[in-house]
Enzyme design. Structure first.
Site: not given
Lengths: 103, 483
Positions: B80, B155, B179
């Site tokens: 990420k 997210s 997330s």
């Protein structure tokens, strides 16, 4: 109790957060912040008298076993690359706008 | 025959270790899948093909010489974009960090490198991890590999979409309020939020420090355990990193005698009926495998979410003060120093990040601190106490991950608060610090993946793996990867 987001609150909060709110977006921001504040305001429905705040999870149990280490200087091996991140540089220094007005 | 990229990470490394394929072949397979699907999915913000090839070559030599033997050697993975990678752009999905290139690796990243994994790129995400649809990224939304007009969740939507589509074998995400777990659920893959402090936060771009935790997103539970094992470590560079030794990953033990609790509140009317049904079916499977299952009243479920948002935004408002345009990131021009600050932040942050900073600043400001921030911290203790009581009776809590399967992209209403409600089942793990896993469990009537959440007491990830393994046995959706 519904918290109204007044001009004064909006001005103060945006100044503290160092965010500009333009005239055109002011009403949208006020409406959104109002909705968020009234949503989290629902917390008041739960009685929390005599409840101590919890600042950090899993830290309390371990407070008795603090982890300490020697305070040694360990130079960062990659200073040149680190400095490259700066928007503006002069030699080995990060250049920033003047902090005080020259009067 | 199943394509290589649709196999699990452990199956791939097994082939590499046996010499059936090379690390380079595994990498090329993934890159070819990326070429086929990435234009549509937008799971990546940065790809590092050349760097990945160099790593694969170097790792292959170390495999040959016997220097690298672990379970993740040579496996291509993604990270990420809020996890710092040395020499590779790290944006956190924000314009303010659009050109930021870290001079160091996050500890979790370093741990994966040591394990011999090959980094292929950085994944798309909600700006500063603030969101649950991966639509607030400065570079645009991630699309769900199952149905491209749907959100991948957020997210960590890019990481989940990349794993589900076979664009990598495993990925790292970060979980502050769900997330990792929620996008994993929406994309039909496994996502773990480890116990707070087990994975170092050093090099993770901070959102809400008391709740942020890096976690694996993988194709199945065994892969998840393997990645968790590789990234978890005590790190002196993170003051909240834990010294407590982790339990052995004994997922072979099964669930005989395991006490499973389902909070009655979790099966409310607002839950999509197919997800409620999935929770009940999951309970039946665990029972059939020897566990006991009981419904119970957890309490305080509706107060946890506003407390979470108050704390998360308060911490964010403080953490994001550092983006002032001085030492790194965007610097806007202005007449005075304070105007440079304000212009930089106003131009660099997107709308949702600005909203959360404003709410957090409000909750911490004079006159409102006690009513909002302090109140939230007191509720945090009550929520934690409730979970402690529950974990006195149960080994594992079973429930949904999200109230609905993946929503349509662009379907967000004007009201920012409505979107927050989707986090109702996931935030408790962050408020308490306890671990939770999301495991795929079939699909709904529209063909979208359904996820099941399991949570346990601190440091009991082993229980999550054991129960998760039983659930995934009959409900693998892996075979559908790549369509």
């Amino acid at each position: 109790m519904e918290q109204v987001i007044t001009d004064e609150i909006l001005e103060r909060v945006s100044r503290l957060a160092a965010l500009d709110i333009g005239e055109t977006e002011k009403e949208t921001v006020r409406r959104d912040l109002g909705r968020m504040v009234s949503y989290v305001g629902a917390m008041e429905q739960v009685d929390t008298s005599d409840v101590p705040p919890l600042y950090q999870v899993l830290a309390e149990e371990e407070a008795s076993e603090n982890v300490l280490r020697e305070d040694e200087v360990r130079p960062f091996e990659n200073v040149a690359e680190l400095l490259e991140s700066a928007p503006e540089r002069r030699g080995e220094f990060v250049a920033v706008p003047a902090t005080f007005d020259r009067g | 025959m199943m394509e290589l990229v649709d196999m699990t990470a452990l199956a791939c490394t097994e082939k590499i270790r046996k010499g059936e394929i090379s690390a380079m072949e595994a990498l090329e397979a993934v890159l070819s899948r990326i070429r086929a699907r990435e234009d549509a999915l937008h799971a990546f913000l940065t790809l590092d093909e050349e760097g990945a090839r160099r790593q694969a070559e170097a790792i292959q030599k170390k495999i040959k010489s016997g220097e690298l033997t672990g379970p993740l050697v040579g496996v291509p993975f993604a990270v990420k974009d809020n996890i710092c990678t040395k020499g590779i752009r790290t944006t956190a999905g924000s314009r303010i960090l659009e050109n930021f290139v870290p001079a160091y690796d996050a500890t979790a990243m370093e741990n994966l490198r040591k394990a011999g994994a090959v980094l292929i790129g950085k994944t798309n995400m909600d700006e500063f991890a603030m969101g649950n649809t991966s639509e607030t990224s400065f570079a645009g939304a991630v699309r769900n590999p199952w149905q491209e007009d749907r959100s991948a969740g957020g997210s960590s939507g890019g990481s989940a979409a990349a794993v589900a589509a076979g664009e990598c074998f495993a990925a790292l995400g970060s979980d502050t309020g769900g997330s990792v777990r929620q996008p994993a659920s929406h994309c039909g893959v496994v996502g773990l939020k480890p116990t707070y402090g087990t994975v170092s936060r050093y090099g993770l771009i901070a959102y809400a420090s008391s709740m942020d935790q890096i976690g694996p997103i993988t194709k199945d539970v065994r892969d998840c355990a393997a990645v968790y094992d590789a990234i978890a470590s005590h790190d002196p560079k993170d003051a909240t990193s834990n010294t407590r030794k982790r339990d052995a990953l004994s997922y072979a033990e099964g669930v005989e005698g395991l006490r499973v609790g389902i909070p009655s509140e979790f099966l409310s009317e607002s839950l999509q009926p197919e997800i409620a049904q999935a929770v009940r079916t999951a309970a039946d499977q665990l029972k059939a495998a020897g566990a006991t299952v009981e419904e119970f009243d957890l309490g305080l479920c509706n107060a946890a979410l506003p407390a979470y948002y108050t704390i998360a935004c308060a911490e964010a408002s403080s953490n994001l003060e550092r983006y002032d345009g001085m030492k790194y990131g965007l610097r806007a021009s202005g007449e005075s120093l304070s105007e440079v600050y304000r212009q930089t932040r106003s131009q660099g942050f997107g709308a949702e990040v600005r909203r959360r900073i404003l709410l957090g600043t409000f909750a911490l400001s004079e006159g409102f601190y006690e009513q909002y921030y302090l109140k939230a911290l007191k509720l945090r203790r009550l929520v934690r106490d409730n979970y402690d009581r529950a974990f006195g009776r149960f080994d594992v809590i079973l429930g949904p991950v999200a109230p609905e399967t993946a929503p349509r992209l662009g379907g967000q209403t004007e009201d920012p608060v409505r979107a927050y409600l989707a986090d109702i089942y996931t935030v408790a793990a962050n408020l308490t610090g306890y671990p939770a896993i999301s495991v795929p469990f079939g699909r709904d009537g529209q063909g979208l993946p359904v996820g099941i959440q399991l949570s346990a007491a601190a440091f009991r990830e082993d229980l999550l793996f054991r129960a998760g393994l039983v659930l995934e046995e009959n409900h693998k959706v892996v075979e559908h990867y790549g369509k």
